[in-house]
Design a protein around this motif. Structure first.
Motif, PDB file in Angstrom:
ATOM      1  N   ILE A 181       0.836  -1.208   0.000  1.00  0.00           N
ATOM      2  CA  ILE A 181       0.000   0.000   0.000  1.00  0.00           C
ATOM      3  C   ILE A 181       0.868   1.254   0.000  1.00  0.00           C
ATOM      4  O   ILE A 181       0.668   2.188  -0.788  1.00  0.00           O
ATOM      5  CB  ILE A 181      -0.945  -0.009   1.212  1.00  0.00           C
ATOM      6  N   LEU A 182       1.858   1.277   0.894  1.00  0.00           N
ATOM      7  CA  LEU A 182       2.723   2.448   0.999  1.00  0.00           C
ATOM      8  C   LEU A 182       3.601   2.598  -0.235  1.00  0.00           C
ATOM      9  O   LEU A 182       3.842   3.726  -0.704  1.00  0.00           O
ATOM     10  CB  LEU A 182       3.582   2.358   2.254  1.00  0.00           C
ATOM     11  N   ALA A 183       4.087   1.487  -0.774  1.00  0.00           N
ATOM     12  CA  ALA A 183       4.896   1.564  -1.993  1.00  0.00           C
ATOM     13  C   ALA A 183       4.088   2.144  -3.149  1.00  0.00           C
ATOM     14  O   ALA A 183       4.602   2.933  -3.951  1.00  0.00           O
ATOM     15  CB  ALA A 183       5.431   0.177  -2.351  1.00  0.00           C
ATOM     16  N   GLY A 184       2.814   1.769  -3.233  1.00  0.00           N
ATOM     17  CA  GLY A 184       1.960   2.343  -4.264  1.00  0.00           C
ATOM     18  C   GLY A 184       1.781   3.841  -4.095  1.00  0.00           C
ATOM     19  O   GLY A 184       1.768   4.594  -5.072  1.00  0.00           O
ATOM     20  N   GLY A 185       1.635   4.289  -2.836  1.00  0.00           N
ATOM     21  CA  GLY A 185       1.509   5.717  -2.582  1.00  0.00           C
ATOM     22  C   GLY A 185       2.779   6.474  -2.928  1.00  0.00           C
ATOM     23  O   GLY A 185       2.726   7.604  -3.431  1.00  0.00           O
ATOM     24  N   ILE A 186       3.929   5.859  -2.670  1.00  0.00           N
ATOM     25  CA  ILE A 186       5.206   6.508  -3.005  1.00  0.00           C
ATOM     26  C   ILE A 186       5.376   6.597  -4.518  1.00  0.00           C
ATOM     27  O   ILE A 186       5.789   7.641  -5.054  1.00  0.00           O
ATOM     28  CB  ILE A 186       6.376   5.730  -2.365  1.00  0.00           C
ATOM     29  N   ARG A 187       5.040   5.510  -5.227  1.00  0.00           N
ATOM     30  CA  ARG A 187       5.195   5.519  -6.685  1.00  0.00           C
ATOM     31  C   ARG A 187       4.246   6.512  -7.351  1.00  0.00           C
ATOM     32  O   ARG A 187       4.515   6.975  -8.457  1.00  0.00           O
ATOM     33  CB  ARG A 187       4.942   4.112  -7.236  1.00  0.00           C
ATOM     34  N   ALA A 188       3.138   6.838  -6.686  1.00  0.00           N
ATOM     35  CA  ALA A 188       2.160   7.750  -7.272  1.00  0.00           C
ATOM     36  C   ALA A 188       2.533   9.222  -7.096  1.00  0.00           C
ATOM     37  O   ALA A 188       1.781  10.101  -7.523  1.00  0.00           O
ATOM     38  CB  ALA A 188       0.782   7.510  -6.660  1.00  0.00           C
ATOM     39  N   THR A 189       3.685   9.502  -6.477  1.00  0.00           N
ATOM     40  CA  THR A 189       4.110  10.889  -6.303  1.00  0.00           C
ATOM     41  C   THR A 189       4.413  11.513  -7.661  1.00  0.00           C
ATOM     42  O   THR A 189       5.207  10.959  -8.434  1.00  0.00           O
ATOM     43  CB  THR A 189       5.378  10.951  -5.431  1.00  0.00           C
ATOM     44  N   PRO A 190       3.790  12.626  -8.001  1.00  0.00           N
ATOM     45  CA  PRO A 190       4.064  13.271  -9.300  1.00  0.00           C
ATOM     46  C   PRO A 190       5.539  13.639  -9.438  1.00  0.00           C
ATOM     47  O   PRO A 190       6.157  14.140  -8.488  1.00  0.00           O
ATOM     48  CB  PRO A 190       3.171  14.514  -9.273  1.00  0.00           C
ATOM     49  N   ALA A 191       6.091  13.384 -10.622  1.00  0.00           N
ATOM     50  CA  ALA A 191       7.509  13.696 -10.855  1.00  0.00           C
ATOM     51  C   ALA A 191       7.777  15.191 -10.730  1.00  0.00           C
ATOM     52  O   ALA A 191       8.870  15.601 -10.317  1.00  0.00           O
ATOM     53  CB  ALA A 191       7.924  13.192 -12.232  1.00  0.00           C
ATOM     54  N   GLY A 192       6.765  16.010 -11.070  1.00  0.00           N
ATOM     55  CA  GLY A 192       6.950  17.454 -10.982  1.00  0.00           C
ATOM     56  C   GLY A 192       7.222  17.933  -9.563  1.00  0.00           C
ATOM     57  O   GLY A 192       7.999  18.873  -9.351  1.00  0.00           O
ATOM     58  N   GLU A 193       6.591  17.286  -8.567  1.00  0.00           N
ATOM     59  CA  GLU A 193       6.821  17.681  -7.183  1.00  0.00           C
ATOM     60  C   GLU A 193       8.256  17.375  -6.761  1.00  0.00           C
ATOM     61  O   GLU A 193       8.888  18.163  -6.048  1.00  0.00           O
ATOM     62  CB  GLU A 193       5.832  16.951  -6.267  1.00  0.00           C
ATOM     63  N   ILE A 194       8.753  16.220  -7.188  1.00  0.00           N
ATOM     64  CA  ILE A 194      10.131  15.853  -6.841  1.00  0.00           C
ATOM     65  C   ILE A 194      11.118  16.801  -7.512  1.00  0.00           C
ATOM     66  O   ILE A 194      12.081  17.268  -6.894  1.00  0.00           O
ATOM     67  CB  ILE A 194      10.403  14.396  -7.252  1.00  0.00           C
ATOM     68  N   GLU A 195      10.880  17.093  -8.786  1.00  0.00           N
ATOM     69  CA  GLU A 195      11.768  18.010  -9.505  1.00  0.00           C
ATOM     70  C   GLU A 195      11.741  19.404  -8.886  1.00  0.00           C
ATOM     71  O   GLU A 195      12.767  20.087  -8.813  1.00  0.00           O
ATOM     72  CB  GLU A 195      11.358  18.075 -10.973  1.00  0.00           C
ATOM     73  N   ALA A 196      10.561  19.818  -8.428  1.00  0.00           N
ATOM     74  CA  ALA A 196      10.460  21.132  -7.776  1.00  0.00           C
ATOM     75  C   ALA A 196      11.272  21.168  -6.490  1.00  0.00           C
ATOM     76  O   ALA A 196      11.904  22.177  -6.160  1.00  0.00           O
ATOM     77  CB  ALA A 196       8.994  21.460  -7.498  1.00  0.00           C
ATOM     78  N   GLY A 197      11.247  20.053  -5.747  1.00  0.00           N
ATOM     79  CA  GLY A 197      12.047  19.989  -4.520  1.00  0.00           C
ATOM     80  C   GLY A 197      13.533  20.110  -4.797  1.00  0.00           C
ATOM     81  O   GLY A 197      14.254  20.848  -4.107  1.00  0.00           O
ATOM     82  N   TYR A 198      14.001  19.391  -5.806  1.00  0.00           N
ATOM     83  CA  TYR A 198      15.412  19.486  -6.164  1.00  0.00           C
ATOM     84  C   TYR A 198      15.755  20.890  -6.680  1.00  0.00           C
ATOM     85  O   TYR A 198      16.848  21.410  -6.434  1.00  0.00           O
ATOM     86  CB  TYR A 198      15.759  18.449  -7.220  1.00  0.00           C
ATOM     87  N   ALA A 199      14.817  21.494  -7.421  1.00  0.00           N
ATOM     88  CA  ALA A 199      15.061  22.833  -7.946  1.00  0.00           C
ATOM     89  C   ALA A 199      15.190  23.862  -6.829  1.00  0.00           C
ATOM     90  O   ALA A 199      15.886  24.879  -6.982  1.00  0.00           O
ATOM     91  CB  ALA A 199      13.930  23.233  -8.891  1.00  0.00           C
ATOM     92  N   MET A 200      14.549  23.599  -5.679  1.00  0.00           N
ATOM     93  CA  MET A 200      14.648  24.506  -4.534  1.00  0.00           C
ATOM     94  C   MET A 200      15.895  24.257  -3.698  1.00  0.00           C
ATOM     95  O   MET A 200      16.101  24.909  -2.674  1.00  0.00           O
ATOM     96  CB  MET A 200      13.402  24.358  -3.650  1.00  0.00           C
ATOM     97  N   GLY A 201      16.691  23.297  -4.126  1.00  0.00           N
ATOM     98  CA  GLY A 201      17.936  23.033  -3.418  1.00  0.00           C
ATOM     99  C   GLY A 201      17.832  21.986  -2.328  1.00  0.00           C
ATOM    100  O   GLY A 201      18.758  21.841  -1.513  1.00  0.00           O
ATOM    101  N   MET A 202      16.730  21.235  -2.272  1.00  0.00           N
ATOM    102  CA  MET A 202      16.578  20.198  -1.260  1.00  0.00           C
ATOM    103  C   MET A 202      17.467  19.002  -1.580  1.00  0.00           C
ATOM    104  O   MET A 202      17.680  18.668  -2.748  1.00  0.00           O
ATOM    105  CB  MET A 202      15.119  19.722  -1.178  1.00  0.00           C
ATOM    106  N   SER A 203      17.974  18.359  -0.531  1.00  0.00           N
ATOM    107  CA  SER A 203      18.721  17.118  -0.707  1.00  0.00           C
ATOM    108  C   SER A 203      17.744  15.976  -0.958  1.00  0.00           C
ATOM    109  O   SER A 203      16.529  16.124  -0.794  1.00  0.00           O
ATOM    110  CB  SER A 203      19.568  16.830   0.532  1.00  0.00           C
ATOM    111  N   ARG A 204      18.289  14.802  -1.336  1.00  0.00           N
ATOM    112  CA  ARG A 204      17.424  13.654  -1.593  1.00  0.00           C
ATOM    113  C   ARG A 204      16.666  13.252  -0.335  1.00  0.00           C
ATOM    114  O   ARG A 204      15.475  12.936  -0.387  1.00  0.00           O
ATOM    115  CB  ARG A 204      18.262  12.480  -2.099  1.00  0.00           C
TER     116      ARG A 204
END
Length: 224
Positions: free
Chosen positions: A106-129
């Protein structure tokens, strides 16, 4: 007797949610991680857990592992085998393993459903992995899995009734069986057990509805 049975049921439920939740979280990270070996190990575990009945898993631990001679020889001295002489521990271990297998998927499905744009936005703001994980991926995944997770908790709560198949373990169903055998009142005993399970279900559903209303408020349509 029913008060003691309700306490045992709640104790098992809280225990399996805690220990199974931790194990399920680790397995979900393995399923969504980059290591192929860890993914296959976690996938094999969840496949076995979800592919076998909970009752069989309970029997394998209590009547299987706990009854092995080399385990019983270490009951009184060697940790963690000292816990296997306790029926309640065997039941909680079986329930925790089962819950971990379902929660991981269940949790793995929720993690995989994270939009790629949100992750890219986090990296663009200078966040670490790591910061992207606990600030973006995990919070979003937890909100997405609330409805299926609530169903899983309800199923596990009802599944705790299988603990009554273990001798001397007195949960709600076990107490009903004892009253039936002592007073020959099957209808009254099991009817009252059903009422207790309904009350517990209503209480848990109310908690999850409050949680969903709190954490998924942004999904509700706004009044203009």
């Amino acid at each position: 007797m029913y008060a003691w049975g309700m306490w045992t049921t709640f104790y098992m439920l809280i225990g399996l949610l805690c220990f199974g939740g931790i194990a399920g979280f680790v397995l979900a990270l393995m399923l969504t991680g980059r290591s192929v070996v860890l993914q296959r190990i976690a996938s094999a575990f969840t496949y076995c857990v979800r592919g076998t009945p909970l009752l069989i898993q309970l029997y394998l631990i209590y009547y299987g592992v706990a009854q092995l001679e080399w385990v019983q020889e270490r009951w009184d001295a060697v940790w963690p085998w000292t816990y296997f002489k306790t029926p309640l521990f065997c039941a909680m271990l079986a329930f925790s393993i089962n819950h971990a297998g379902y929660l991981a998927e269940i949790l793995a499905g929720g993690i995989r459903a994270t939009p790629a744009g949100e992750i890219e936005a986090g990296y663009a703001m200078g966040m670490s992995r790591l910061k992207v994980w606990y600030r973006i991926i995990l919070p979003g995944a937890m909100r997405r899995i609330l409805p299926p997770y609530s169903n899983e908790v309800m199923q596990m709560m009802h599944g705790t009734s299988l603990a009554s198949t273990i001798p001397s373990l007195m949960d709600i169903t076990g107490v009903s069986s004892r009253i039936y055998s002592d007073y020959y009142l099957p209808f009254e005993a099991y009817l009252f057990a059903a009422i207790l399970y309904l009350l517990i279900t209503f209480f848990l559903m109310s908690l999850f509805r409050l949680a969903e209303r709190r954490f998924t408020a942004y999904l509700r349509p706004r009044a203009h």
